[in-house]
Design an enzyme around this catalytic site. Structure first.
Site, short mmCIF file in Angstrom:
data_model
loop_
_atom_site.label_atom_id
_atom_site.label_comp_id
_atom_site.label_asym_id
_atom_site.label_seq_id
_atom_site.Cartn_x
_atom_site.Cartn_y
_atom_site.Cartn_z
N PHE A 108 -2.33 5.45 31.18
CA PHE A 108 -1.07 6.02 30.70
C PHE A 108 -0.90 7.49 31.03
CE2 PHE A 108 -1.69 2.40 27.75
CZ PHE A 108 -0.53 1.72 28.04
N ASN A 157 10.21 -9.16 15.15
CA ASN A 157 11.23 -8.18 15.53
C ASN A 157 11.87 -7.53 14.31
OD1 ASN A 157 13.06 -6.75 17.23
ND2 ASN A 157 14.58 -8.35 16.96
N ASP A 217 -7.54 4.95 24.74
CA ASP A 217 -8.55 4.49 25.70
C ASP A 217 -8.76 2.98 25.61
OD1 ASP A 217 -9.05 6.98 26.81
OD2 ASP A 217 -10.76 7.40 25.51
N GLU A 258 -5.83 1.23 27.13
CA GLU A 258 -5.88 1.31 28.60
C GLU A 258 -6.82 0.25 29.17
OE1 GLU A 258 -4.72 5.93 29.58
OE2 GLU A 258 -6.83 5.47 29.14
N HIS A 287 14.15 -5.11 21.46
CA HIS A 287 14.18 -3.84 22.20
C HIS A 287 12.76 -3.30 22.39
CE1 HIS A 287 18.41 -3.75 21.02
NE2 HIS A 287 18.59 -2.72 21.84
#
Length: 188
Positions: A182, A89, A172, A175, A58
Site C-alpha cells: 500500500f 452493508n 503489514d 499487505e 460502496h
C-alpha cells in the site's frame, strides 16, 4: 481506484478524507447508481445486482462525499460498488464508515484505502459475472502531524455483532494477505 475486470469491481479505492469535508458536507445522497463509462471494457451495471440478494455496497462511501456534488455523484458509479450482504452493508460496514468520519474529524485528515478481498470468489452475479467477495478491507492512515499512525481492518461479508476492533490488524499483515504494498514509496 484500481479496477478488476475479471470480477467487475474495484480491487481498491483510495482517497483523503478531511475534517473540513466531513463537517462542511451538506450534499444530499443522490442514489444515481450507473455504469462507469470510463472503464474501457465496461463496468458492472444495475441489472447485475437486481434480484441477486446483494446490496450495491460502496467502497468509497457516499457519506464521505457530502462535501461536493460531483464527488457524491461519482460515488454511485458501479466501479465503486461491490456485492455486499445487506446485513453487512447496513451493519458493521456502515459502522466502520461512520467511525472513519469521526476519526477524520478527530485527526484532521485520514488517507483511506478500501477494497474487497478477491482471492477466493465462489459466487458470481448478473450477466457481467460480478464476483461476490468473502471479506473486505479498509486501511486508515492519520495524515495529521506528527501523524502517520495507521490501522487496517478485514471484515467478513456477513452479519456481525462483534466490536470493530475485533477485526483490526496491522497494515503489514493486510499487505501479506492481499499481496498489495500500500505504501511502496514510504519508509518501512
Amino acid at each position: 481506484l484500481g479496477y478488476n475486470e475479471k470480477y467487475e469491481q474495484a480491487s481498491w479505492v483510495a482517497y483523503v478524507l478531511t475534517r473540513e469535508e466531513v463537517e462542511s458536507g451538506t450534499i444530499n445522497r443522490t442514489d444515481n447508481f450507473r455504469a462507469d463509462t470510463s472503464i474501457s471494457t465496461g463496468s458492472a451495471d444495475l441489472a447485475d445486482y437486481r434480484g441477486s440478494g446483494y446490496d450495491r455496497g460502496h467502497l468509497a462511501p457516499a457519506g464521505d462525499m457530502k462535501w461536493n456534488g460531483e464527488a457524491m455523484s461519482e460515488s454511485f458509479l458501479m466501479s465503486n460498488m461491490s456485492p455486499q450482504t445487506p446485513s453487512f452493508n447496513r451493519g458493521i460496514w456502515r459502522s466502520l464508515e461512520s467511525s472513519v468520519r469521526a476519526w477524520a474529524i478527530e485527526k484532521d485528515s485520514i488517507y483511506v484505502i478500501s477494497g474487497p478481498l478477491l482471492g477466493s470468489i465462489d459466487t458470481l452475479i448478473g450477466l457481467n459475472e460480478v464476483g461476490v467477495p468473502d471479506s473486505y478491507f479498509k486501511v486508515l492512515v492519520d495524515l495529521s502531524p506528527p501523524g502517520h499512525s495507521m490501522i487496517a481492518f478485514i471484515l467478513p461479508n456477513a452479519r456481525s455483532s462483534e466490536e470493530l476492533m475485533q477485526f483490526a490488524i496491522s497494515v503489514d499483515s493486510l499487505e501479506i494477505i492481499t499481496g498489495y504494498n500500500f505504501f511502496a514509496s514510504a519508509p518501512e
